[in-house]
Design an enzyme around this catalytic site. Structure first.
Site, PDB file in Angstrom:
ATOM      1  N   HIS A 147      38.916  42.242  43.925  1.00 17.14           N
ATOM      2  CA  HIS A 147      39.201  43.680  43.757  1.00 17.14           C
ATOM      3  C   HIS A 147      39.869  44.317  44.984  1.00 17.14           C
ATOM      4  O   HIS A 147      39.489  45.404  45.421  1.00 17.14           O
ATOM      5  CB  HIS A 147      37.925  44.431  43.406  1.00 17.14           C
ATOM      6  CG  HIS A 147      37.312  44.024  42.088  1.00 17.14           C
ATOM      7  ND1 HIS A 147      38.070  43.661  40.991  1.00 17.14           N
ATOM      8  CD2 HIS A 147      36.005  43.930  41.696  1.00 17.14           C
ATOM      9  CE1 HIS A 147      37.254  43.365  39.981  1.00 17.14           C
ATOM     10  NE2 HIS A 147      36.016  43.508  40.381  1.00 17.14           N
ATOM     11  N   HIS A 221      37.292  50.250  36.684  1.00 20.80           N
ATOM     12  CA  HIS A 221      36.066  49.461  36.690  1.00 20.80           C
ATOM     13  C   HIS A 221      34.857  50.279  36.229  1.00 20.80           C
ATOM     14  O   HIS A 221      33.785  50.233  36.850  1.00 20.80           O
ATOM     15  CB  HIS A 221      35.856  48.884  38.098  1.00 20.80           C
ATOM     16  CG  HIS A 221      35.094  47.606  38.145  1.00 20.80           C
ATOM     17  ND1 HIS A 221      33.772  47.508  37.755  1.00 20.80           N
ATOM     18  CD2 HIS A 221      35.461  46.357  38.517  1.00 20.80           C
ATOM     19  CE1 HIS A 221      33.366  46.258  37.914  1.00 20.80           C
ATOM     20  NE2 HIS A 221      34.375  45.534  38.370  1.00 20.80           N
ATOM     21  N   GLU A 358      37.593  45.711  31.615  1.00 19.62           N
ATOM     22  CA  GLU A 358      38.648  46.007  32.586  1.00 19.62           C
ATOM     23  C   GLU A 358      39.963  45.425  32.084  1.00 19.62           C
ATOM     24  O   GLU A 358      40.110  44.205  32.030  1.00 19.62           O
ATOM     25  CB  GLU A 358      38.296  45.394  33.935  1.00 19.62           C
ATOM     26  CG  GLU A 358      36.958  45.808  34.492  1.00 19.62           C
ATOM     27  CD  GLU A 358      36.346  44.719  35.365  1.00 19.62           C
ATOM     28  OE1 GLU A 358      36.940  44.378  36.393  1.00 19.62           O
ATOM     29  OE2 GLU A 358      35.285  44.190  35.000  1.00 19.62           O
TER      30      GLU A 358
HETATM   31  C1  BGC Z   1      33.948  40.819  38.165  1.00 20.95           C
HETATM   32  C2  BGC Z   1      32.551  40.359  38.503  1.00 20.95           C
HETATM   33  C3  BGC Z   1      32.041  41.142  39.663  1.00 20.95           C
HETATM   34  C4  BGC Z   1      32.072  42.604  39.272  1.00 20.95           C
HETATM   35  C5  BGC Z   1      31.571  43.525  40.364  1.00 20.95           C
HETATM   36  C6  BGC Z   1      33.890  42.262  37.835  1.00 20.95           C
HETATM   37  O1  BGC Z   1      35.164  42.742  37.586  1.00 20.95           O
HETATM   38  O2  BGC Z   1      34.505  40.104  37.108  1.00 20.95           O
HETATM   39  O3  BGC Z   1      32.552  38.983  38.777  1.00 20.95           O
HETATM   40  O4  BGC Z   1      30.756  40.760  40.016  1.00 20.95           O
HETATM   41  O5  BGC Z   1      33.375  42.964  38.951  1.00 20.95           O
HETATM   42  O6  BGC Z   1      32.126  43.210  41.553  1.00 20.95           O
END
Ligand code: BGC
Length: 393
Positions: A147, A221, A358
């Protein structure tokens, strides 16, 4: 640009009506000829949310429509801090996880409600090569980048401009990501626009340009719990995913590169199925994710807006449809929530208290030539649109 701007007279102020005022109003109305109604404007308002450790004041913007849907968004990380949607009886409930104060988000948040970028999800080894140059990225997830890195777009203060007209109320967020930020090449100019529309939609549009070739993957998210406030787990929600294939992962949740068929597996959500039905199935992919944490290949042509997912909470009757122009959608069933985070109104966010859908390019695309490209070059404009559409029945 714009955080200090106040928008007054459009819902910021509250009025109290007494019985006498109402009666006087009716008498007055009866005495007057009906006036043409002014065009209805969807309201928005703005207030201070807090100050970052760097001393920057950040704001909360409230967007709403005329049917009881209301989104509150802060320009810190572009986070949707609350999303009020009526249930089948018309009673509004807050259907996203988050914190009451800015401090909650600053202390550490699993990306609750945020805009994620420059690259949503993971890039293996926190490195990639583009046009013969090797780039090293900020590693923040077991040697990989997740991210956007240590300080992704979820942790920057965006410039914000609210707007409203007769059919929607919106917030335009703008950020310039410097060349080299978190290791990514090119100065990236990003605009993300949130709108609450008359059709009970939260519409998100993304636009970006760069001055040097880079990789890019932008997403939202939000952690949704259609029952409201994460009061119970989402395993009873029924999910449909418009996907015949998904991208299996290794133990570090990095795609193997395979585009696997969902037929006959716990990943087949082509007909609506309760999330809990197969989440504990004896399946290596589910063990790796501790539940669902996978990218699905959305049916239809990327670039055209089409249905990617539909979720329903049978108890409240709320449904959410996700439409997108993106090639993929990450279904994450909140497996890493463990009850240690105390959220809005003192709610404890336990295991699977919220789910994420997402919309995105596929994780780790820079390492897989068979995945849709996530490269953006100078002279190109990245455009993308996702709609979260709500109803209750
Ligand atoms: C990911 C997860 C992660 C979460 C929070 C999601 O988009 O796929 O693996 O733990 O975000 O970070």
């Amino acid at each position: 640009m714009g955080h200090g701007r106040r928008v007054m007279g459009q819902g910021g102020e509250r009025m109290r009506f007494s019985a006498t005022m109402v009666a006087a109003g009716f008498l007055l109305l009866a005495a007057c000829k009906p006036e043409p109604q002014p065009m209805k404007t969807i309201r928005h308002s703005e207030r201070v949310f807090g100050t970052t450790p760097e001393g920057v004041e950040v704001h909360l913007y409230t967007l709403q429509n005329l049917h009881g849907m209301r989104a509150t968004i802060t320009n810190y990380g572009g986070i949707v801090t609350s999303l009020l949607v009526p249930d089948r009886t018309g009673r509004p409930g807050d259907i996203v996880l988050g914190f009451d104060s800015l401090e909650g988000y600053l202390r550490g948040s699993p990306y609750f409600g945020a805009i994620v970028g420059r690259y949503a999800n993971r890039i293996a080894g926190a490195r990639f090569t583009l046009d013969g140059h090797a780039y090293r990225l900020a590693a923040n997830d077991h040697g990989n980048t997740l991210h956007g890195g240590v300080r992704g777009f979820d942790k920057v203060v965006w410039d914000a401009i609210p707007f409203a007209d007769s059919t929607r109320s919106g917030l335009r967020l703008h950020h310039v990501s410097a060349a080299g930020e978190e290791g990514y090449p090119g100065r990236l100019d990003v605009t993300v626009t949130y709108e609450v529309t008359d059709a009970n939609e939260l519409r998100i549009t993304y636009h970006a340009t760069t001055d040097k070739a880079t990789v890019l993957n932008l997403s939202h998210h939000g952690y949704f719990n259609l029952a409201g406030r994460g009061s119970r787990s989402i395993i009873g929600h029924e999910l449909l995913l418009a996907a015949e294939r998904y991208t299996p992962v290794d133990a570090a949740l990095i795609p193997t590169g395979e585009l696997a068929r969902v037929d006959g597996t716990a990943f087949d959500f082509r007909t609506a199925t309760p999330i809990g039905d197969r989440i504990d199935a004896d399946d290596r992919q589910l063990r790796y994710g501790k539940g669902y944490d996978h990218n699905f290949v959305v049916l239809g042509t990327p670039g055209t807006l089409r249905l990617a997912a539909r979720v329903r909470d049978p108890e409240s009757g709320r449904t959410m449809e996700v439409l997108t122009t993106e090639p993929g959608i990450q279904f994450y069933s909140g497996n890493f929530l463990d009850g240690t985070l105390v959220g809005k109104g003192g709610a404890t966010y336990g295991h699977r208290a919220g789910l994420c859908l997402e919309t995105q390019h596929f994780p780790d695309s820079p390492h897989h030539v068979n995945f849709p490209t996530s490269v953006l070059r100078p002279g190109q404009a990245f455009r993308s649109e996702t709609i979260y559409r709500f109803a209750a029945q």
